[in-house]
Scaffold this motif. Structure first.
Motif, PDB file in Angstrom:
ATOM      1  N   GLN A   1       0.836  -1.202   0.000  1.00 31.74           N
ATOM      2  CA  GLN A   1       0.000   0.000   0.000  1.00 31.74           C
ATOM      3  C   GLN A   1       0.863   1.241   0.000  1.00 31.74           C
ATOM      4  N   THR A   2       0.423   2.242  -0.752  1.00 33.07           N
ATOM      5  CA  THR A   2       1.151   3.502  -0.839  1.00 33.07           C
ATOM      6  C   THR A   2       0.492   4.546   0.045  1.00 33.07           C
ATOM      7  N   THR A   3       1.184   5.653   0.231  1.00 33.11           N
ATOM      8  CA  THR A   3       0.648   6.751   1.049  1.00 33.11           C
ATOM      9  C   THR A   3      -0.496   7.471   0.362  1.00 33.11           C
ATOM     10  N   SER A   4      -0.594   7.369  -0.970  1.00 32.59           N
ATOM     11  CA  SER A   4      -1.680   8.067  -1.667  1.00 32.59           C
ATOM     12  C   SER A   4      -3.040   7.505  -1.291  1.00 32.59           C
ATOM     13  N   LEU A   5      -3.137   6.184  -1.007  1.00 27.97           N
ATOM     14  CA  LEU A   5      -4.416   5.614  -0.603  1.00 27.97           C
ATOM     15  C   LEU A   5      -4.837   6.143   0.764  1.00 27.97           C
ATOM     16  N   ALA A   6      -3.898   6.117   1.708  1.00 23.39           N
ATOM     17  CA  ALA A   6      -4.228   6.647   3.046  1.00 23.39           C
ATOM     18  C   ALA A   6      -4.511   8.136   2.991  1.00 23.39           C
ATOM     19  N   ALA A   7      -3.772   8.863   2.201  1.00 23.42           N
ATOM     20  CA  ALA A   7      -3.997  10.305   2.094  1.00 23.42           C
ATOM     21  C   ALA A   7      -5.366  10.595   1.499  1.00 23.42           C
ATOM     22  N   GLY A   8      -5.813   9.796   0.523  1.00 21.16           N
ATOM     23  CA  GLY A   8      -7.132  10.005  -0.061  1.00 21.16           C
ATOM     24  C   GLY A   8      -8.240   9.753   0.945  1.00 21.16           C
ATOM     25  N   VAL A   9      -8.087   8.677   1.749  1.00 20.77           N
ATOM     26  CA  VAL A   9      -9.102   8.376   2.757  1.00 20.77           C
ATOM     27  C   VAL A   9      -9.151   9.473   3.818  1.00 20.77           C
ATOM     28  N   VAL A  10      -7.983   9.892   4.316  1.00 18.23           N
ATOM     29  CA  VAL A  10      -7.940  10.922   5.348  1.00 18.23           C
ATOM     30  C   VAL A  10      -8.501  12.238   4.822  1.00 18.23           C
ATOM     31  N   LEU A  11      -8.121  12.619   3.629  1.00 19.11           N
ATOM     32  CA  LEU A  11      -8.603  13.878   3.064  1.00 19.11           C
ATOM     33  C   LEU A  11     -10.110  13.836   2.830  1.00 19.11           C
ATOM     34  N   GLY A  12     -10.609  12.711   2.292  1.00 23.24           N
ATOM     35  CA  GLY A  12     -12.047  12.627   2.039  1.00 23.24           C
ATOM     36  C   GLY A  12     -12.859  12.671   3.321  1.00 23.24           C
ATOM     37  N   LEU A  13     -12.417  11.920   4.350  1.00 22.72           N
ATOM     38  CA  LEU A  13     -13.133  11.938   5.616  1.00 22.72           C
ATOM     39  C   LEU A  13     -13.068  13.306   6.282  1.00 22.72           C
TER      40      LEU A  13
ATOM     41  N   ALA B   1     -16.130  13.759  -1.454  1.00 22.55           N
ATOM     42  CA  ALA B   1     -16.641  12.559  -2.119  1.00 22.55           C
ATOM     43  C   ALA B   1     -15.675  12.004  -3.172  1.00 22.55           C
ATOM     44  N   PRO B   2     -15.085  12.839  -4.076  1.00 24.84           N
ATOM     45  CA  PRO B   2     -14.162  12.259  -5.073  1.00 24.84           C
ATOM     46  C   PRO B   2     -12.972  11.551  -4.444  1.00 24.84           C
ATOM     47  N   ALA B   3     -12.425  12.108  -3.352  1.00 24.90           N
ATOM     48  CA  ALA B   3     -11.279  11.463  -2.717  1.00 24.90           C
ATOM     49  C   ALA B   3     -11.657  10.107  -2.145  1.00 24.90           C
ATOM     50  N   LEU B   4     -12.840  10.020  -1.507  1.00 28.55           N
ATOM     51  CA  LEU B   4     -13.281   8.736  -0.966  1.00 28.55           C
ATOM     52  C   LEU B   4     -13.598   7.729  -2.065  1.00 28.55           C
ATOM     53  N   LEU B   5     -14.223   8.199  -3.151  1.00 24.65           N
ATOM     54  CA  LEU B   5     -14.522   7.296  -4.260  1.00 24.65           C
ATOM     55  C   LEU B   5     -13.246   6.771  -4.906  1.00 24.65           C
ATOM     56  N   SER B   6     -12.263   7.652  -5.064  1.00 28.94           N
ATOM     57  CA  SER B   6     -10.984   7.228  -5.640  1.00 28.94           C
ATOM     58  C   SER B   6     -10.288   6.204  -4.754  1.00 28.94           C
ATOM     59  N   ALA B   7     -10.313   6.427  -3.439  1.00 32.12           N
ATOM     60  CA  ALA B   7      -9.679   5.481  -2.520  1.00 32.12           C
ATOM     61  C   ALA B   7     -10.402   4.139  -2.519  1.00 32.12           C
ATOM     62  N   SER B   8     -11.752   4.180  -2.548  1.00 35.59           N
ATOM     63  CA  SER B   8     -12.503   2.918  -2.582  1.00 35.59           C
ATOM     64  C   SER B   8     -12.266   2.159  -3.883  1.00 35.59           C
ATOM     65  N   TRP B   9     -12.147   2.895  -4.998  1.00 40.13           N
ATOM     66  CA  TRP B   9     -11.876   2.241  -6.290  1.00 40.13           C
ATOM     67  C   TRP B   9     -10.494   1.598  -6.261  1.00 40.13           C
ATOM     68  N   ALA B  10      -9.532   2.311  -5.708  1.00 43.48           N
ATOM     69  CA  ALA B  10      -8.184   1.749  -5.613  1.00 43.48           C
ATOM     70  C   ALA B  10      -8.166   0.508  -4.730  1.00 43.48           C
ATOM     71  N   TRP B  11      -8.940   0.506  -3.654  1.00 38.02           N
ATOM     72  CA  TRP B  11      -8.971  -0.671  -2.771  1.00 38.02           C
ATOM     73  C   TRP B  11      -9.672  -1.850  -3.449  1.00 38.02           C
ATOM     74  N   THR B  12     -10.736  -1.548  -4.200  1.00 35.81           N
ATOM     75  CA  THR B  12     -11.453  -2.628  -4.882  1.00 35.81           C
ATOM     76  C   THR B  12     -10.606  -3.258  -5.986  1.00 35.81           C
ATOM     77  N   ALA B  13      -9.842  -2.413  -6.709  1.00 30.65           N
ATOM     78  CA  ALA B  13      -9.046  -2.908  -7.842  1.00 30.65           C
ATOM     79  C   ALA B  13      -7.614  -3.227  -7.449  1.00 30.65           C
ATOM     80  N   ARG B  14      -7.406  -3.450  -6.149  1.00 29.58           N
ATOM     81  CA  ARG B  14      -6.023  -3.756  -5.711  1.00 29.58           C
ATOM     82  C   ARG B  14      -5.574  -5.100  -6.291  1.00 29.58           C
ATOM     83  N   PRO B  15      -4.282  -5.243  -6.579  1.00 23.76           N
ATOM     84  CA  PRO B  15      -3.780  -6.507  -7.155  1.00 23.76           C
ATOM     85  C   PRO B  15      -3.886  -7.644  -6.155  1.00 23.76           C
ATOM     86  N   ARG B  16      -4.344  -8.798  -6.628  1.00 20.86           N
ATOM     87  CA  ARG B  16      -4.486  -9.971  -5.780  1.00 20.86           C
ATOM     88  C   ARG B  16      -3.677 -11.158  -6.286  1.00 20.86           C
ATOM     89  N   GLY B  17      -2.997 -10.991  -7.390  1.00 21.89           N
ATOM     90  CA  GLY B  17      -2.235 -12.096  -7.961  1.00 21.89           C
ATOM     91  C   GLY B  17      -0.791 -12.099  -7.491  1.00 21.89           C
TER      92      GLY B  17
END
Length: 440
Positions: A2-14, A33-49
């Motif tokens: 995980q990168t800092t951009s994901l945490a920063a997006g969640v913190v900023l959106g909240l 709202a855009p910051a939270l949506l971007s963070a949720s999209w990044a979490w949903t599309a996170r690599p699992r392979g």
């Protein structure tokens, strides 16, 4: 990872959403709202392979052009499409940062220009895979391309000088001794040991109508020359004098003294072997068994491979005695003549009766104008080197400078310099006019 951009997006959106609710400002809440949506999209599309795989695969033969080094990089992303950040580095070049989109598998061709020969390391690739919105990244990894061995390019030469003594019972060169050959020497009365097939019946009929005496045609024998290539690989210098003695990397787009020596020695070896002579190889930088003189295409491949592998090993040292050279061999010494070692060995061989051709392979030196200390050091070195070369000329050694002439393209690696080719042809022509054949 995980990168800092994901945490920063969640913190900023909240933070924006809570601030808007507390202050009763709907506009501020909407900004989060855009910051939270971007963070949720990044979490949903996170690599699992699995991890990203980067490997170098063999490239097809014949793809690289003259003066090019190529490698093929294969990228595999097990989780579908993903952007990859690549940093490509190669010796003598600036690093290149690129971002490519890899959908499963992708192949990239890497190319760099090079005027160098011998063993070289080509490319190193550092890669990092990023997910959607940069929320996750793979661990940084690197892959190194396998080393390559660039063989010197042998270019055609004209007539080469011959040694004073030819060897063997047959060969491409005519001698002054009697034997089997193609050039007529004289008509002589038949003597014991002469072959019957050599009887010249026309000459016999003219000189002895009664056949009291038979006359035979005597020819001059043929023989082959022995040539030994001596490479001084104790040092390798480039055109820039500030890079000497290891003070900085040597550029890949400009030939060094050892590159010039490899191409020159390969050209001489090809010309001599194509003429039917025997060629051997000796390396002054390595105390090991030399390559004995032999003939044929296989010997040319051996010499070219040995030339490509020659490189400086440690600090230049002094030999207790010169290498042993076969009797009557013609010696070509390829050296920069920046010290007395190679010149002393050449004079020793000349004193024992070997014809020696000293090939000066020092590139055109570039001296920085803003450093008077370096300019003075090069001036002293240049004067000492010219004195060594002049002493070799006084000893009867032919000195040839292997450098491109003005009309030649210096950017084409392996091109035969006209000045060197002309000097060798003039020496061979002068030798032929003086001797009109070589005595054994």
């Amino acid at each position: 990872m995980q990168t800092t951009s994901l945490a920063a997006g969640v913190v900023l959106g909240l933070a924006l959403l809570i601030t808007g609710l507390v202050a009763g400002r709907a506009d501020i809440a909407v900004l989060g709202a855009p910051a939270l949506l971007s963070a949720s999209w990044a979490w949903t599309a996170r690599p699992r392979g699995g991890a990203v795989t980067a490997t170098f695969v063999p490239a097809e033969a014949g793809e690289a052009g003259p003066g090019e080094l190529r490698a093929r990089l294969r990228l595999e992303v097990p989780d579908g499409a993903a952007p990859l950040r690549l940093r490509v580095t190669s010796p003598g070049n600036d690093a290149a940062d690129v971002t490519v989109l890899v959908d499963g598998t992708r192949t990239l061709d890497l190319t760099t220009r090079s005027a160098r020969t011998g063993p070289h390391r080509t490319f190193r690739v550092d890669h990092v895979a990023a997910s959607v919105e940069g929320g996750f990244e793979s661990r940084p990894d690197d892959v190194q391309a396998p080393g390559v061995l660039v063989l010197p390019a042998a270019q055609p030469l004209g007539r080469l000088p011959l040694p004073h003594q030819l060897v063997g019972l047959t060969g491409p060169h005519t001698t002054r001794r009697l034997g089997d050959g193609t050039e007529l020497r004289d008509i002589h009365p038949f003597a014991p040991g002469d072959r019957l097939r050599r009887i010249d019946w026309r000459a016999t009929a003219r000189r002895s109508p009664g056949l009291e005496t038979l006359y035979v045609r005597r020819t001059q024998a043929t023989a082959e020359a022995t040539v030994v290539l001596v490479l001084d690989s104790r040092d390798e210098v480039g055109p820039d004098v500030t890079t000497w003695r290891g003070n900085g990397p040597l550029p890949m787009d400009r030939a060094t003294s050892l590159d010039v020596a490899r191409n020159a020695a390969a050209s001489v070896a090809q010309a001599a072997l194509d003429g039917g002579d025997r060629v051997g190889f000796e390396d002054l930088g390595w105390v090991r068994r030399p390559l004995p003189p032999a003939a044929g295409k296989r010997q040319l491949r051996r010499i070219v491979h040995a030339l490509a592998l020659a490189h400086p090993v440690g600090d230049p040292g002094r030999r207790l005695r010169p290498p042993q050279i076969p009797a009557g061999a013609l010696v070509y010494m390829f050296s920069t003549f920046l010290d007395d070692e190679s010149a002393s060995i050449a004079r020793t061989w000349r004193g024992t009766g070997h014809p020696v051709v000293a090939v000066d392979i020092l590139p055109t030196v570039e001296v920085p104008r803003g450093d008077p200390g370096v300019a003075l050091a090069w001036r002293i070195t240049h004067i000492e080197r010219e004195q060594r070369l002049e002493s070799l000329r006084r000893e009867g050694i032919l000195v040839v400078r292997w450098l491109p002439s003005v009309d030649d393209d210096p950017g084409v690696p392996g091109r035969t310099p006209r000045s060197a080719r002309t000097a060798l042809e003039l020496a061979a022509r002068r030798q032929r006019h003086v001797a009109q054949g070589t005595s054994r």
